[in-house]
Design an enzyme around this catalytic site. Structure first.
Site, PDB file in Angstrom:
ATOM      1  N   GLN A  82      -9.163 -14.408  -0.219  1.00  0.00           N
ATOM      2  CA  GLN A  82     -10.091 -13.253  -0.835  1.00  0.00           C
ATOM      3  C   GLN A  82      -8.950 -12.453  -1.474  1.00  0.00           C
ATOM      4  OE1 GLN A  82     -13.123 -12.780  -1.347  1.00  0.00           O
ATOM      5  NE2 GLN A  82     -13.801 -14.354   0.043  1.00  0.00           N
ATOM      6  N   SER A  83      -7.934 -12.760  -2.191  1.00  0.00           N
ATOM      7  CA  SER A  83      -6.892 -11.993  -2.730  1.00  0.00           C
ATOM      8  C   SER A  83      -7.388 -11.326  -4.239  1.00  0.00           C
ATOM      9  CB  SER A  83      -5.801 -12.778  -3.160  1.00  0.00           C
ATOM     10  OG  SER A  83      -5.040 -12.262  -4.109  1.00  0.00           O
ATOM     11  N   ASN A  84      -7.415  -9.899  -4.194  1.00  0.00           N
ATOM     12  CA  ASN A  84      -7.752  -9.183  -5.359  1.00  0.00           C
ATOM     13  C   ASN A  84      -6.826  -9.615  -6.561  1.00  0.00           C
ATOM     14  OD1 ASN A  84      -9.988  -7.590  -4.263  1.00  0.00           O
ATOM     15  ND2 ASN A  84      -8.384  -6.860  -3.047  1.00  0.00           N
ATOM     16  N   CYS A  86      -5.131 -12.464  -6.822  1.00  0.00           N
ATOM     17  CA  CYS A  86      -5.752 -13.798  -7.522  1.00  0.00           C
ATOM     18  C   CYS A  86      -6.590 -13.598  -8.492  1.00  0.00           C
ATOM     19  CB  CYS A  86      -5.917 -14.680  -6.371  1.00  0.00           C
ATOM     20  SG  CYS A  86      -4.472 -15.227  -5.431  1.00  0.00           S
TER      21      CYS A  86
END
Ligand SMILES: Cc1ncc(COP(=O)(O)O)c(C=O)c1O
Length: 325
Positions: A82-84, A86
């Site tokens: 859930q990386s912002n 990325c």
């Protein structure tokens, strides 16, 4: 020092979103926190108008200029499912016509949510790895694979927390000056260190005399302090600043007391303030980073560790897609 500031200002940027973002007073939150509450302000980087915003937009603007200068045709980066970071990298690649490969730790979701859904929407090629530790080596393998295909990969480390990424953030500090606010403390979420290094450096370079308090989303105070220190030293070399000129002589304040049971796991305090800020100000925090940072700010207000005449600026670093994970 003027030269270092000029060098910072002159760094090439790929403009992804217009600046400045709004800087507002949180009067209803102040009232809810009661007598003795310092003046509270918020810097709305959640409203950066590119790909749902957040701090990664600022860091990528300088990073992508370097990718362009290197003639890259593919961006390779990494993060959690859930990386912002990325998500914004995937969108930036789409906007610039670059292929994007994301090395993501976590299991592929049958029905993607939040940032994972957006990564797919932006057309990124996603490679899943089992653990955080496997990400860096996998990025190198992906780069080799791309070179064999005669592509030109550009590797962006975790969170774009490089001296150049931090420089992109440092430039944002000038927006505080133009807004006419002089904070005595800036509170923000910290994880890979680039935002905090950028804020400290920006304050030092633009002459904003304030504490910068990073509330950790995962790492220990010791680990993050070391990372921020190293980033500041490298950033000083990048822009030609002295140690004092880049803020290295002031204390690096990282607080790891609000992580709770771990990265991405809400705490009673983060859940409480997520609701409080939504219900007093109509502002959305995220459960992974900004709600824990706001919990750190509000705990300090409640314990009286800020004086009533302090001016405390919460730097909202975005991440709202995490609410829909
Ligand atoms: C919403 C949000 N806030 C804060 C941070 C922390 O920023 P940094 O990694 O630069 O410390 C991140 C990323 O890690 C983030 O996605």
């Amino acid at each position: 020092m003027a030269t270092a500031m000029a060098t910072l200002r002159a760094l090439p940027m790929v403009p992804l979103a217009p600046h400045p973002t709004p800087l507002d007073r949180l009067r209803r939150l102040e009232a809810a926190l009661g007598p003795g509450c310092p003046s509270l302000f918020i810097k709305r980087d959640d409203l950066l108008s590119f790909a749902m915003g957040g701090n990664k937009v600022r860091k990528l603007q300088t990073t992508l200029a370097a990718a362009r200068a290197a003639g890259a045709d593919t961006l390779v980066t990494c993060g959690g499912l859930q990386s912002n970071h990325c998500r914004v990298t995937a969108a930036a690649g789409a906007a610039l016509g670059l292929k994007v490969v994301l090395v993501v730790n976590g299991a592929e979701q049958a029905r993607p949510t939040g940032n994972a859904l957006l990564d797919r929407l932006f057309g990124a090629d996603i490679r899943y790895v089992a653990s955080r530790d496997a990400r860096a080596a996998t990025m190198l393998r992906v780069a080799e694979e791309l070179e064999v295909q005669r592509r030109r990969p550009f590797l962006i480390p975790l969170g774009a927390s490089t001296p150049l990424g931090a420089a992109g953030f440092a430039r944002g500090v000038e927006e505080i000056l133009t807004a006419g606010v002089s904070p005595t403390a800036i509170v923000h979420a910290t994880s890979s260190g680039g935002t905090q290094a950028g804020l400290i450096a920006g304050c030092a370079l633009f002459g904003v005399k304030t504490r910068v308090i990073g509330i950790s989303a995962d790492e220990s105070t010791d680990a993050l302090t070391t990372i921020v220190h190293r980033l500041l030293s490298d950033l000083a070399a990048l822009v030609g600043a002295s140690a004092a000129g880049i803020g290295l002589e002031q204390d690096i304040e990282v607080d790891d007391q609000f992580v709770g049971d771990g990265y991405g796991i809400p705490t009673p305090a983060s859940t409480e303030v997520l609701e409080l800020v939504a219900r007093t100000e109509g502002i959305v925090l995220d459960p992974v980073y900004t709600a824990k940072a706001m919990a750190g700010l509000i705990a300090r207000v409640r314990s009286g560790s800020f004086a009533p005449d302090d001016r405390v600026l919460f730097w909202h670093t975005g991440g709202q897609a995490g609410l829909f994970a």
